[in-house]
Design a protein around this motif. Structure first.
Motif, mmCIF file in Angstrom:
data_model
loop_
_atom_site.group_PDB
_atom_site.id
_atom_site.type_symbol
_atom_site.label_atom_id
_atom_site.label_comp_id
_atom_site.label_asym_id
_atom_site.label_seq_id
_atom_site.Cartn_x
_atom_site.Cartn_y
_atom_site.Cartn_z
ATOM 1 N N PRO A 11 0.795 -1.229 0.000
ATOM 2 C CA PRO A 11 0.000 0.000 0.000
ATOM 3 C C PRO A 11 0.835 1.291 0.000
ATOM 4 O O PRO A 11 0.272 2.373 -0.171
ATOM 5 C CB PRO A 11 -0.823 -0.100 1.287
ATOM 6 N N SER A 12 2.129 1.189 0.200
ATOM 7 C CA SER A 12 2.990 2.381 0.128
ATOM 8 C C SER A 12 4.426 1.910 -0.054
ATOM 9 O O SER A 12 4.740 0.720 0.162
ATOM 10 C CB SER A 12 2.888 3.223 1.408
ATOM 11 N N GLY A 13 5.280 2.854 -0.409
ATOM 12 C CA GLY A 13 6.697 2.517 -0.509
ATOM 13 C C GLY A 13 7.251 2.073 0.828
ATOM 14 O O GLY A 13 8.054 1.137 0.910
ATOM 15 N N MET A 14 6.838 2.747 1.910
ATOM 16 C CA MET A 14 7.342 2.375 3.227
ATOM 17 C C MET A 14 6.921 0.959 3.612
ATOM 18 O O MET A 14 7.683 0.234 4.264
ATOM 19 C CB MET A 14 6.880 3.374 4.296
ATOM 20 N N VAL A 25 12.546 8.904 6.176
ATOM 21 C CA VAL A 25 11.930 8.015 7.169
ATOM 22 C C VAL A 25 12.911 6.907 7.601
ATOM 23 O O VAL A 25 12.693 6.234 8.607
ATOM 24 C CB VAL A 25 10.593 7.436 6.630
ATOM 25 N N LEU A 26 14.010 6.750 6.865
ATOM 26 C CA LEU A 26 14.948 5.678 7.215
ATOM 27 C C LEU A 26 15.505 5.785 8.640
ATOM 28 O O LEU A 26 15.700 4.757 9.293
ATOM 29 C CB LEU A 26 16.081 5.589 6.182
ATOM 30 N N PRO A 27 15.746 7.000 9.162
ATOM 31 C CA PRO A 27 16.186 7.051 10.567
ATOM 32 C C PRO A 27 15.162 6.445 11.534
ATOM 33 O O PRO A 27 15.536 5.832 12.543
ATOM 34 C CB PRO A 27 16.377 8.547 10.814
ATOM 35 N N LEU A 28 13.890 6.576 11.240
ATOM 36 C CA LEU A 28 12.869 5.943 12.082
ATOM 37 C C LEU A 28 12.939 4.421 11.951
ATOM 38 O O LEU A 28 12.789 3.686 12.933
ATOM 39 C CB LEU A 28 11.465 6.412 11.679
ATOM 40 N N VAL A 29 13.162 3.977 10.732
ATOM 41 C CA VAL A 29 13.318 2.539 10.497
ATOM 42 C C VAL A 29 14.529 2.032 11.274
ATOM 43 O O VAL A 29 14.500 0.966 11.889
ATOM 44 C CB VAL A 29 13.491 2.259 8.984
ATOM 45 N N TYR A 45 6.175 -1.511 -4.022
ATOM 46 C CA TYR A 45 6.355 -2.887 -4.504
ATOM 47 C C TYR A 45 7.755 -3.387 -4.186
ATOM 48 O O TYR A 45 8.683 -2.615 -3.943
ATOM 49 C CB TYR A 45 6.078 -3.003 -6.008
ATOM 50 N N VAL A 46 7.854 -4.701 -4.191
ATOM 51 C CA VAL A 46 9.144 -5.385 -4.063
ATOM 52 C C VAL A 46 9.236 -6.365 -5.216
ATOM 53 O O VAL A 46 8.311 -7.157 -5.430
ATOM 54 C CB VAL A 46 9.237 -6.181 -2.741
#
Ligand SMILES: Cc1ncc(COP(=O)(O)O)c(C=O)c1O
Length: 398
Positions: free
Chosen positions: A101-104, A130-134, A234-235
């Motif tokens: 549903p999203s890139g994240m 958002v990667l720092p949150l990840v 997507y992946v």
């Protein structure tokens, strides 16, 4: 003919990496984009079947697929996933694509399904904000996170013992590029998996799997769908054993795209080559205009021959994308510039047919100067856009 009949690894297109490649028998990017994922023609059926809205499917007897319950599979996803797979890895029947549903959601599915407590992962220091949150979340789960900047293949220095290398090239918003072939070779030599965030390039701009990566992951919210009206991710992966945990993660978390979004995305793919070519060409024109302006510093566009990213980008990219970044002398000047623009919306995100720009410093997440602007070039007439930008530069000087 179905689109599955299309595509070889050296197919035609209009970007730098295709020059001198195969002849007219091989369909070009535009042909592949308009036919991607279409089913066999059936009399009285539409070319692209409409979205299937179903929480469950008729299922007498043994509960075997393909369609059982709406969280696991949906025919609209199937067609979209086939289409994206054809664009990400032409001619490679064995690739698998999963939509999110999203890139994240897609990014998290790869990271959290592949990594365990005690594993080491290398993330970009200058990637999506958002990667720092990840990173915080991974650390909380006991994963060791190392970071490195994208430029100069700095990831090599922190790769030892890593389970997964996460690459974002070109990086957002700095537009640095790293050498995918070189990094993949070093990673695979020591058993490290490689995932590439292909959001900015799109599969028509870069094919990470052909360059050796194990996963190509992207936000479809940007240029892939291009109209700024849906979120999607997507992946794509080539190895069924690596994709199985990603699929299971999607099921466990329930991170599934709505059929309407999936269908809209598929419909939008038909114009991907048109949009990508137009937006890429105009982005280069805009970058060339900005290069000559005295108030502009730090101009970056991977498609400019004098850009630090150009050499590697032209070896691994087929189109250079629609994002241009640059810095104006101050925060106030940047705000006045954004305010003066008439054809460019002051908005986040990128890749849409309507140009957008923003002062990235307003979010606080990127290590950028206060006057740093990320400009996403849309499908407007180039001369109109250039005139608007030049006028806004003049107006904002006062
Ligand atoms: C490079 C990159 N990757 C991933 C994402 C996340 O995508 P989404 O907003 O669809 O979750 C973004 C969003 O801006 C992005 O720029």
């Amino acid at each position: 003919m179905t689109s599955g009949e299309f595509g070889t690894a050296d197919d035609r297109g209009s970007g730098p990496a295709q020059s001198g490649s195969s002849g007219p028998a091989t369909p070009g990017d535009g042909t592949r984009a308009v036919r991607a994922g279409l089913p066999e023609p059936l009399k009285y059926e539409p070319t692209l079947p409409g979205p299937v809205f179903a929480a469950h499917f008729h299922l007498p007897g043994e509960p075997t697929g393909p369609y059982t319950y709406g969280r696991d599979e949906n025919p609209t996803w199937t067609l979209l996933e086939r289409a994206i797979g054809e664009l990400e890895a032409p001619g490679q029947e064995s690739v698998e694509t999963l939509s999110f549903p999203s890139g994240m959601a897609a990014i998290s599915a790869v990271l959290f399904s592949q990594l365990r407590a005690g594993d080491i992962v290398v993330l970009p220091e200058d990637g999506y904000q958002v990667l720092p949150l990840v990173r915080e979340q991974l650390t909380a789960f006991g994963v060791e996170v190392r970071t490195a900047p994208t430029a100069g293949d700095a990831q090599l220095e922190v790769l030892e013992g890593a389970k997964l290398l996460w690459i974002e090239t070109p990086s957002n918003p700095g537009l640095d590029v790293c050498d995918l072939r070189r990094l993949v070779a070093a990673a695979h030599a020591q058993g490290t998996l490689v995932a590439v965030d292909n959001t900015l390039a799109t599969p028509l701009g870069q094919r990470p799997l052909e360059l050796g990566a194990d996963f190509s992951v992207a936000s479809g919210t940007k240029m892939l769908t291009g109209h700024g009206d849906i979120l999607l991710g997507y992946v794509t992966g080539r190895d069924a054993a690596l994709m199985a945990p990603v699929r299971r993660w999607r099921k466990v978390v329930g991170a599934i795209p709505g059929p309407m979004e999936a269908w809209l995305a598929h419909r939008s793919l038909a114009t991907l080559q048109l949009r990508a070519d137009r937006q890429t060409a105009t982005a280069r024109t805009v970058a060339e205009v900005l290069r000559d302006r005295p108030e502009v510093t730090g101009l970056r566009y991977p498609g400019l021959p004098d850009d630090p990213s150009y050499k590697i980008a032209s070896q691994q990219m087929r189109r250079f994308g629609c994002v241009v970044s640059f810095t104006l002398p101050s925060r106030e000047r940047a705000e006045r510039f954004l305010d003066a623009l008439r054809l460019v919306d002051d908005a986040t995100s990128f890749g849409g047919v309507r140009s957008t720009a923003e002062r990235r410093g307003r979010w606080g997440g990127d290590a950028v100067p206060e006057g740093f602007i990320r400009l996403s070039v849309g499908a407007e007439d180039p001369e109109d856009l250039v005139a608007d930008i030049l006028r806004a530069l003049e107006t904002s000087a006062a």
